[in-house]
Each structure stands twice: as structure tokens, then as C-alpha cells.
Design a protein around this motif. Structure first.
Motif, PDB file in Angstrom:
ATOM      1  N   CYS A   1       0.827  -1.211   0.000  1.00  0.00           N
ATOM      2  CA  CYS A   1       0.000   0.000   0.000  1.00  0.00           C
ATOM      3  C   CYS A   1       0.861   1.261   0.000  1.00  0.00           C
ATOM      4  CB  CYS A   1      -0.938   0.015   1.202  1.00  0.00           C
ATOM      5  SG  CYS A   1      -2.268  -1.192   1.083  1.00  0.00           S
ATOM      6  N   LEU A   2       1.910   1.249   0.774  1.00  0.00           N
ATOM      7  CA  LEU A   2       2.797   2.410   0.824  1.00  0.00           C
ATOM      8  C   LEU A   2       3.540   2.587  -0.503  1.00  0.00           C
ATOM      9  CD1 LEU A   2       4.188   2.001   4.448  1.00  0.00           C
ATOM     10  CD2 LEU A   2       2.461   3.646   3.646  1.00  0.00           C
ATOM     11  N   ASP A   3       3.972   1.486  -1.101  1.00  0.00           N
ATOM     12  CA  ASP A   3       4.676   1.540  -2.389  1.00  0.00           C
ATOM     13  C   ASP A   3       3.772   2.007  -3.522  1.00  0.00           C
ATOM     14  OD1 ASP A   3       6.976   0.645  -1.153  1.00  0.00           O
ATOM     15  OD2 ASP A   3       6.821  -1.406  -1.930  1.00  0.00           O
ATOM     16  N   LYS A   4       2.507   1.610  -3.483  1.00  0.00           N
ATOM     17  CA  LYS A   4       1.566   1.902  -4.577  1.00  0.00           C
ATOM     18  C   LYS A   4       0.663   3.105  -4.289  1.00  0.00           C
ATOM     19  CE  LYS A   4       2.486  -1.764  -7.169  1.00  0.00           C
ATOM     20  NZ  LYS A   4       2.987  -1.676  -8.525  1.00  0.00           N
ATOM     21  N   ASN A   5       0.893   3.783  -3.167  1.00  0.00           N
ATOM     22  CA  ASN A   5       0.114   4.971  -2.812  1.00  0.00           C
ATOM     23  C   ASN A   5      -1.381   4.646  -2.661  1.00  0.00           C
ATOM     24  OD1 ASN A   5       0.047   7.655  -2.076  1.00  0.00           O
ATOM     25  ND2 ASN A   5      -0.216   8.393  -4.168  1.00  0.00           N
ATOM     26  N   ILE A   6      -1.666   3.557  -1.954  1.00  0.00           N
ATOM     27  CA  ILE A   6      -3.036   3.098  -1.734  1.00  0.00           C
ATOM     28  C   ILE A   6      -3.533   3.611  -0.388  1.00  0.00           C
ATOM     29  CG2 ILE A   6      -4.466   1.036  -1.335  1.00  0.00           C
ATOM     30  CD1 ILE A   6      -2.535  -0.409  -3.331  1.00  0.00           C
ATOM     31  N   SER A   7      -4.698   4.253  -0.400  1.00  0.00           N
ATOM     32  CA  SER A   7      -5.247   4.814   0.836  1.00  0.00           C
ATOM     33  C   SER A   7      -6.478   4.064   1.350  1.00  0.00           C
ATOM     34  CB  SER A   7      -5.612   6.279   0.631  1.00  0.00           C
ATOM     35  OG  SER A   7      -6.605   6.399  -0.367  1.00  0.00           O
ATOM     36  N   THR A   8      -7.066   3.208   0.506  1.00  0.00           N
ATOM     37  CA  THR A   8      -8.251   2.445   0.899  1.00  0.00           C
ATOM     38  C   THR A   8      -8.132   1.027   0.359  1.00  0.00           C
ATOM     39  OG1 THR A   8      -9.585   4.452   0.714  1.00  0.00           O
ATOM     40  CG2 THR A   8     -10.780   2.374   0.841  1.00  0.00           C
ATOM     41  N   ILE A   9      -8.448   0.062   1.221  1.00  0.00           N
ATOM     42  CA  ILE A   9      -8.454  -1.345   0.808  1.00  0.00           C
ATOM     43  C   ILE A   9      -9.860  -1.898   1.017  1.00  0.00           C
ATOM     44  CG2 ILE A   9      -7.551  -3.670   1.207  1.00  0.00           C
ATOM     45  CD1 ILE A   9      -5.129  -2.363   2.562  1.00  0.00           C
ATOM     46  N   TYR A  10     -10.437  -2.433  -0.043  1.00  0.00           N
ATOM     47  CA  TYR A  10     -11.677  -3.202   0.069  1.00  0.00           C
ATOM     48  C   TYR A  10     -11.279  -4.670   0.069  1.00  0.00           C
ATOM     49  CZ  TYR A  10     -14.702   0.812  -0.821  1.00  0.00           C
ATOM     50  OH  TYR A  10     -15.367   2.004  -0.731  1.00  0.00           O
ATOM     51  N   ALA A  11     -11.302  -5.288   1.243  1.00  0.00           N
ATOM     52  CA  ALA A  11     -10.955  -6.705   1.376  1.00  0.00           C
ATOM     53  C   ALA A  11     -12.213  -7.533   1.146  1.00  0.00           C
ATOM     54  CB  ALA A  11     -10.383  -6.967   2.765  1.00  0.00           C
ATOM     55  N   LEU A  12     -12.228  -8.321   0.084  1.00  0.00           N
ATOM     56  CA  LEU A  12     -13.446  -9.030  -0.289  1.00  0.00           C
ATOM     57  C   LEU A  12     -13.499 -10.483   0.172  1.00  0.00           C
ATOM     58  CD1 LEU A  12     -14.157  -7.657  -3.887  1.00  0.00           C
ATOM     59  CD2 LEU A  12     -14.884  -6.761  -1.664  1.00  0.00           C
ATOM     60  N   THR A  13     -12.366 -11.089   0.498  1.00  0.00           N
ATOM     61  CA  THR A  13     -12.415 -12.481   0.957  1.00  0.00           C
ATOM     62  C   THR A  13     -12.351 -12.529   2.481  1.00  0.00           C
ATOM     63  OG1 THR A  13     -10.030 -12.919   0.956  1.00  0.00           O
ATOM     64  CG2 THR A  13     -11.200 -13.225  -1.154  1.00  0.00           C
ATOM     65  N   GLU A  14     -12.926 -13.578   3.030  1.00  0.00           N
ATOM     66  CA  GLU A  14     -12.956 -13.730   4.489  1.00  0.00           C
ATOM     67  C   GLU A  14     -11.549 -13.853   5.072  1.00  0.00           C
ATOM     68  OE1 GLU A  14     -15.545 -13.248   6.469  1.00  0.00           O
ATOM     69  OE2 GLU A  14     -16.634 -12.777   4.637  1.00  0.00           O
ATOM     70  N   MET A  15     -10.665 -14.562   4.380  1.00  0.00           N
ATOM     71  CA  MET A  15      -9.307 -14.745   4.879  1.00  0.00           C
ATOM     72  C   MET A  15      -8.565 -13.401   4.924  1.00  0.00           C
ATOM     73  SD  MET A  15      -6.188 -17.193   3.513  1.00  0.00           S
ATOM     74  CE  MET A  15      -7.069 -18.715   3.718  1.00  0.00           C
ATOM     75  N   GLU A  16      -8.746 -12.590   3.898  1.00  0.00           N
ATOM     76  CA  GLU A  16      -8.103 -11.269   3.873  1.00  0.00           C
ATOM     77  C   GLU A  16      -8.649 -10.390   4.989  1.00  0.00           C
ATOM     78  OE1 GLU A  16      -7.154 -10.826  -0.879  1.00  0.00           O
ATOM     79  OE2 GLU A  16      -9.188 -10.466  -0.168  1.00  0.00           O
ATOM     80  N   LYS A  17      -9.965 -10.392   5.140  1.00  0.00           N
ATOM     81  CA  LYS A  17     -10.591  -9.592   6.196  1.00  0.00           C
ATOM     82  C   LYS A  17     -10.066 -10.007   7.569  1.00  0.00           C
ATOM     83  CE  LYS A  17     -14.950  -9.161   3.708  1.00  0.00           C
ATOM     84  NZ  LYS A  17     -16.375  -9.521   3.719  1.00  0.00           N
ATOM     85  N   ALA A  18     -10.032 -11.313   7.814  1.00  0.00           N
ATOM     86  CA  ALA A  18      -9.603 -11.822   9.116  1.00  0.00           C
ATOM     87  C   ALA A  18      -8.150 -11.479   9.419  1.00  0.00           C
ATOM     88  CB  ALA A  18      -9.806 -13.337   9.170  1.00  0.00           C
ATOM     89  N   ASN A  19      -7.302 -11.469   8.397  1.00  0.00           N
ATOM     90  CA  ASN A  19      -5.891 -11.185   8.614  1.00  0.00           C
ATOM     91  C   ASN A  19      -5.564  -9.693   8.658  1.00  0.00           C
ATOM     92  OD1 ASN A  19      -5.172 -13.867   8.859  1.00  0.00           O
ATOM     93  ND2 ASN A  19      -4.808 -14.115   6.681  1.00  0.00           N
ATOM     94  N   LEU A  20      -6.415  -8.876   8.087  1.00  0.00           N
ATOM     95  CA  LEU A  20      -6.180  -7.430   8.123  1.00  0.00           C
ATOM     96  C   LEU A  20      -6.818  -6.764   9.337  1.00  0.00           C
ATOM     97  CD1 LEU A  20      -6.602  -6.445   4.366  1.00  0.00           C
ATOM     98  CD2 LEU A  20      -4.482  -6.506   5.694  1.00  0.00           C
ATOM     99  N   LYS A  21      -7.917  -7.322   9.825  1.00  0.00           N
ATOM    100  CA  LYS A  21      -8.674  -6.728  10.935  1.00  0.00           C
ATOM    101  C   LYS A  21      -7.789  -6.379  12.145  1.00  0.00           C
ATOM    102  CE  LYS A  21     -12.744  -5.675  12.677  1.00  0.00           C
ATOM    103  NZ  LYS A  21     -13.352  -4.427  12.294  1.00  0.00           N
ATOM    104  N   PRO A  22      -6.922  -7.286  12.613  1.00  0.00           N
ATOM    105  CA  PRO A  22      -6.100  -6.948  13.782  1.00  0.00           C
ATOM    106  C   PRO A  22      -5.095  -5.816  13.525  1.00  0.00           C
ATOM    107  CG  PRO A  22      -6.099  -9.320  13.394  1.00  0.00           C
ATOM    108  CD  PRO A  22      -6.752  -8.678  12.213  1.00  0.00           C
ATOM    109  N   SER A  23      -4.854  -5.498  12.262  1.00  0.00           N
ATOM    110  CA  SER A  23      -3.865  -4.480  11.921  1.00  0.00           C
ATOM    111  C   SER A  23      -4.480  -3.152  11.498  1.00  0.00           C
ATOM    112  CB  SER A  23      -2.962  -4.995  10.796  1.00  0.00           C
ATOM    113  OG  SER A  23      -2.319  -6.174  11.199  1.00  0.00           O
ATOM    114  N   GLU A  24      -5.781  -2.989  11.692  1.00  0.00           N
ATOM    115  CA  GLU A  24      -6.455  -1.763  11.265  1.00  0.00           C
ATOM    116  C   GLU A  24      -5.813  -0.503  11.855  1.00  0.00           C
ATOM    117  OE1 GLU A  24     -11.061  -2.196  10.113  1.00  0.00           O
ATOM    118  OE2 GLU A  24     -10.603  -2.761  12.187  1.00  0.00           O
ATOM    119  N   THR A  25      -5.426  -0.559  13.116  1.00  0.00           N
ATOM    120  CA  THR A  25      -4.824   0.603  13.766  1.00  0.00           C
ATOM    121  C   THR A  25      -3.484   0.944  13.120  1.00  0.00           C
ATOM    122  OG1 THR A  25      -5.905   0.025  15.833  1.00  0.00           O
ATOM    123  CG2 THR A  25      -4.065   1.552  15.976  1.00  0.00           C
ATOM    124  N   LEU A  26      -2.691  -0.066  12.840  1.00  0.00           N
ATOM    125  CA  LEU A  26      -1.402   0.153  12.175  1.00  0.00           C
ATOM    126  C   LEU A  26      -1.604   0.803  10.817  1.00  0.00           C
ATOM    127  CD1 LEU A  26       1.676  -0.237  11.952  1.00  0.00           C
ATOM    128  CD2 LEU A  26       1.206  -2.523  11.035  1.00  0.00           C
TER     129      LEU A  26
END
Length: 99
Positions: A62-87
Motif C-alpha cells: 500500500c505504501l509503495d503503490k500509494n493506496i489509501s483504501t483497501i476493500y478486502a473481499l475475501t474472508e481470509m483477507e478480512k480476518a488477517n487485516l482486521k487486527p492491523s487496522e490501527t497500524l
């Protein structure tokens, strides 16, 4: 700034992309993508969410590609990103739980 939509191999990703009506949308997937799709600058290969360092790999991407918003569409992605939302938020990146 760009918006990343995961699960680029799904119809849901394209439907969401069309509903956002923005030129600054990148589609990405960790699944195998045809080389022709990856030649398009708005399509990228994502880290595998099964990776132990998935959140950090996504943050770097995200930092390399200048991404400011992520739409996580799979359950596995959501589950693995959720704990890192604050970061991610510390870097100005918002994680959206799908459409």
C-alpha cells in the motif's frame, strides 16, 4: 491516492469497481492471474493471506503503490487485516470490510 479492491478474479470486485466510478482503482488478487491481466497497470499480484507476515506485506504494498483504501473481499483477507487496522490507520490507510 488509490483504492485497492482484492479478489480481482471475482465478479464482485468488478461490480464494486464500477460502482466506485473512479480512475484511481487498482484490482489485486493473490490467486494466479493471467500475465496479460498483470500487464495492465491497474491490476496487481497481492501477497497470500495465508502468509504469517501478510499484514506487513500488504502495508508495504500500500505504501509503495500509494493506496489509501483497501476493500478486502475475501474472508481470509478480512480476518488477517482486521487486527492491523490501527497500524494501517497510522499511515492513513482505511480497511473496508467489502462493499
Amino acid at each position: 491516492m488509490y483504492t485497492l479492491i482484492t479478489a480481482a478474479t471475482s465478479a464482485q470486485a468488478y461490480k464494486l469497481k464500477n460502482s466506485l466510478d473512479s480512475e484511481n482503482v487498482i484490482l489485486g488478487d493473490y490467486m494466479e492471474l493471467p500475465a496479460i491481466m498483470l500487464k495492465n497497470s491497474n491490476m496487481i499480484k497481492l501477497p497470500n493471506p495465508a502468509s504469517a507476515s501478510y499484514a506487513h506485506e500488504m502495508l508495504t504494498l500500500c505504501l509503495d503503490k500509494n493506496i489509501s483504501t483497501i476493500y478486502a473481499l475475501t474472508e481470509m483477507e478480512k480476518a488477517n487485516l482486521k487486527p492491523s487496522e490501527t497500524l494501517f490507520a497510522e499511515y492513513g490507510i482505511v480497511i473496508v470490510d467489502g462493499p
